[in-house]
Design a protein around this motif. Structure first.
Motif, PDB file in Angstrom:
ATOM      1  N   VAL A 173      67.741 -81.551  -9.340  1.00  0.00           N
ATOM      2  CA  VAL A 173      68.485 -80.729  -8.578  1.00  0.00           C
ATOM      3  C   VAL A 173      67.795 -79.379  -8.981  1.00  0.00           C
ATOM      4  O   VAL A 173      67.404 -79.146 -10.156  1.00  0.00           O
ATOM      5  N   THR A 179      69.788 -71.492  -1.052  1.00  0.00           N
ATOM      6  CA  THR A 179      70.463 -72.520  -0.686  1.00  0.00           C
ATOM      7  C   THR A 179      72.044 -72.079  -0.547  1.00  0.00           C
ATOM      8  O   THR A 179      72.205 -70.861  -1.068  1.00  0.00           O
ATOM      9  N   HIS A 180      73.055 -72.812   0.144  1.00  0.00           N
ATOM     10  CA  HIS A 180      74.466 -72.321   0.382  1.00  0.00           C
ATOM     11  C   HIS A 180      75.097 -73.104  -0.522  1.00  0.00           C
ATOM     12  O   HIS A 180      76.399 -72.670  -0.561  1.00  0.00           O
ATOM     13  N   THR A 181      74.679 -74.072  -1.608  1.00  0.00           N
ATOM     14  CA  THR A 181      75.504 -74.853  -2.404  1.00  0.00           C
ATOM     15  C   THR A 181      75.424 -74.170  -3.712  1.00  0.00           C
ATOM     16  O   THR A 181      74.554 -73.914  -4.304  1.00  0.00           O
ATOM     17  N   ASP A 182      76.876 -73.787  -4.231  1.00  0.00           N
ATOM     18  CA  ASP A 182      76.813 -73.485  -5.490  1.00  0.00           C
ATOM     19  C   ASP A 182      76.736 -74.663  -6.536  1.00  0.00           C
ATOM     20  O   ASP A 182      76.956 -75.885  -6.320  1.00  0.00           O
ATOM     21  N   TYR A 184      78.502 -75.438  -8.767  1.00  0.00           N
ATOM     22  CA  TYR A 184      79.931 -76.266  -9.137  1.00  0.00           C
ATOM     23  C   TYR A 184      80.309 -77.277  -8.198  1.00  0.00           C
ATOM     24  O   TYR A 184      81.116 -78.057  -8.328  1.00  0.00           O
ATOM     25  N   GLU A 185      79.360 -77.151  -6.998  1.00  0.00           N
ATOM     26  CA  GLU A 185      79.704 -78.374  -6.054  1.00  0.00           C
ATOM     27  C   GLU A 185      78.846 -79.644  -6.122  1.00  0.00           C
ATOM     28  O   GLU A 185      78.730 -80.634  -5.462  1.00  0.00           O
ATOM     29  N   VAL A 186      77.993 -79.437  -7.100  1.00  0.00           N
ATOM     30  CA  VAL A 186      76.853 -80.648  -7.314  1.00  0.00           C
ATOM     31  C   VAL A 186      77.260 -81.573  -8.523  1.00  0.00           C
ATOM     32  O   VAL A 186      77.802 -81.087  -9.623  1.00  0.00           O
ATOM     33  N   GLU A 213      68.665 -82.321  -4.269  1.00  0.00           N
ATOM     34  CA  GLU A 213      69.596 -81.156  -4.116  1.00  0.00           C
ATOM     35  C   GLU A 213      69.196 -79.802  -4.678  1.00  0.00           C
ATOM     36  O   GLU A 213      68.347 -79.869  -5.529  1.00  0.00           O
ATOM     37  N   LYS A 214      69.635 -78.711  -4.125  1.00  0.00           N
ATOM     38  CA  LYS A 214      69.425 -77.354  -4.422  1.00  0.00           C
ATOM     39  C   LYS A 214      70.811 -76.819  -4.725  1.00  0.00           C
ATOM     40  O   LYS A 214      71.900 -77.092  -4.032  1.00  0.00           O
ATOM     41  N   ALA A 215      70.857 -75.917  -5.956  1.00  0.00           N
ATOM     42  CA  ALA A 215      72.188 -75.313  -6.425  1.00  0.00           C
ATOM     43  C   ALA A 215      71.720 -73.961  -6.589  1.00  0.00           C
ATOM     44  O   ALA A 215      70.513 -73.511  -7.220  1.00  0.00           O
ATOM     45  N   LYS A 216      72.845 -73.101  -6.669  1.00  0.00           N
ATOM     46  CA  LYS A 216      72.744 -71.776  -6.908  1.00  0.00           C
ATOM     47  C   LYS A 216      73.956 -71.329  -7.607  1.00  0.00           C
ATOM     48  O   LYS A 216      75.075 -71.858  -7.685  1.00  0.00           O
TER      49      LYS A 216
END
Length: 244
Positions: A173, A179-182, A184-186, A213-216
Motif C-alpha cells: 500500500v 488517489t481518491h482512496t482515503d 481509512y478505506e484500506v 493499493e494507494k491511499a491518502k
C-alpha cells in the motif's frame, strides 16, 4: 572496530570492506584520481556500497583532515536479509507489518520514523542501498535507540522489493495524494507493507504503478502535505487500530 565510527583513508576503507565490516556510506573527494582510488571504486561497486563524491571541504568537516580523499561511516547496526525476515515471521505465525521507505534521505526524519515503527510493532523497515538516509548518530539519537530494536533491510531496488513482498503474500500500500482512496478505506489487517515516499517527491512513479493499493490522508488545511514522519505515524497507527 566499534560500530558507528568513521574510517579514514582509501586503503583502510578497502581493507575494512574486504574484512566484512558493515559500511553504511563512503564519502569520496570529488575529482580524486589514482590507482588506489580506482581500486576503492571497484570494491565499492563489487560490494554494492553506497558512496557519494563530495568537495574536499565536506570531508574536512567530517572530523579528520588526514582523510586522503575518502571517509567511510561504519553502520551502528547489522542489516537483515529481507527474505530471511519474511520466512521467520511466517514460521512464527505473525501477520507481517512492513514499512518501505522509498527515498527518505533525511537522517532525522529516518530516526523519527524508526521510533514510531518500533512503538507500533513494525516487523521490518525496508530501504534502498542508494539514496536513503544513512544510519548514523543523528538517526540513532532521533530514534531514541529504537534503531537497535527494529530489523532494517537494505535492498538494491524498492520496486524489486515490492515484487518480492507481493510474491510472499504481503499486500503493498503506497501513501500518495495521487488517489481518491482515503487511508481509512484500506484493509490493513492482512499482511501488509506500507510504502512512504521521499520528503520532496513522494513515492517513485514506477513504484506506484506496481503496488496493490494507494491511499491518502484526508487534508483540510491549505498546506497540501505532511512531514513524512508524521504521515508515517498516521498510517501505522491506523494499521494498529484495525488490528486491535
Amino acid at each position: 572496530m566499534e560500530k558507528g565510527q568513521q574510517i579514514f583513508g582509501i586503503r583502510a576503507i578497502i581493507e575494512a570492506i574486504q574484512s566484512g565490516t558493515e559500511i553504511d556510506k563512503v564519502f569520496i573527494q570529488k575529482d580524486s584520481h589514482g590507482e588506489l582510488m580506482r581500486e576503492l571504486l571497484k570494491v565499492l561497486k563489487e560490494h554494492n556500497i553506497n558512496y557519494a563524491q563530495v568537495p574536499v571541504e565536506k570531508l574536512n568537516r567530517l572530523g579528520n583532515r588526514n582523510h586522503q580523499g575518502a571517509i567511510a561511516t561504519v553502520s551502528p547496526i547489522s542489516f537483515q536479509d529481507l527474505d530471511e525476515l519474511i520466512v521467520s515471521l511466517s514460521e512464527a505465525g505473525k501477520t507481517p507489518l512492513f514499512l518501505v521507505l522509498d527515498g527518505v534521505s533525511d537522517a532525522r526524519n529516518f530516526g523519527a520514523i524508526i521510533r514510531t515503527a518500533e512503538c507500533t510493532g513494525v516487523h521490518g523497515i525496508i530501504i534502498s542501498k542508494q539514496g536513503s538516509a544513512p544510519v548514523n548518530g543523528d538517526t540513532v539519537k532521533t530514534s531514541a535507540g529504537a534503531v537497535f530494536n527494529v530489523p532494517i533491510c537494505k535492498v538494491d531496488h524498492i520496486k524489486d522489493a515490492v515484487f518480492h513482498l507481493q510474491a510472499s503474500g504481503i499486500k503493498t500500500v503506497a501513501a500518495t495524494e495521487k488517489t481518491h482512496t482515503d487511508l481509512y478505506e484500506v484493509d490493513l489487517k492482512e499482511p501488509v507493507a506500507i510504502i512512504m515516499g521521499s520528503e520532496d517527491k513522494g513515492v517513485n512513479p514506477s513504484v506506484l504503478k506496481v503496488v496493490d493499493e494507494k491511499a491518502k490522508l484526508p487534508m483540510f488545511g491549505t498546506i497540501s502535505s505532511l512531514n513524512v514522519s508524521v504521515a508515517c505515524g498516521a498510517f501505522l497507527y491506523e494499521a494498529i487500530r484495525q488490528r486491535s
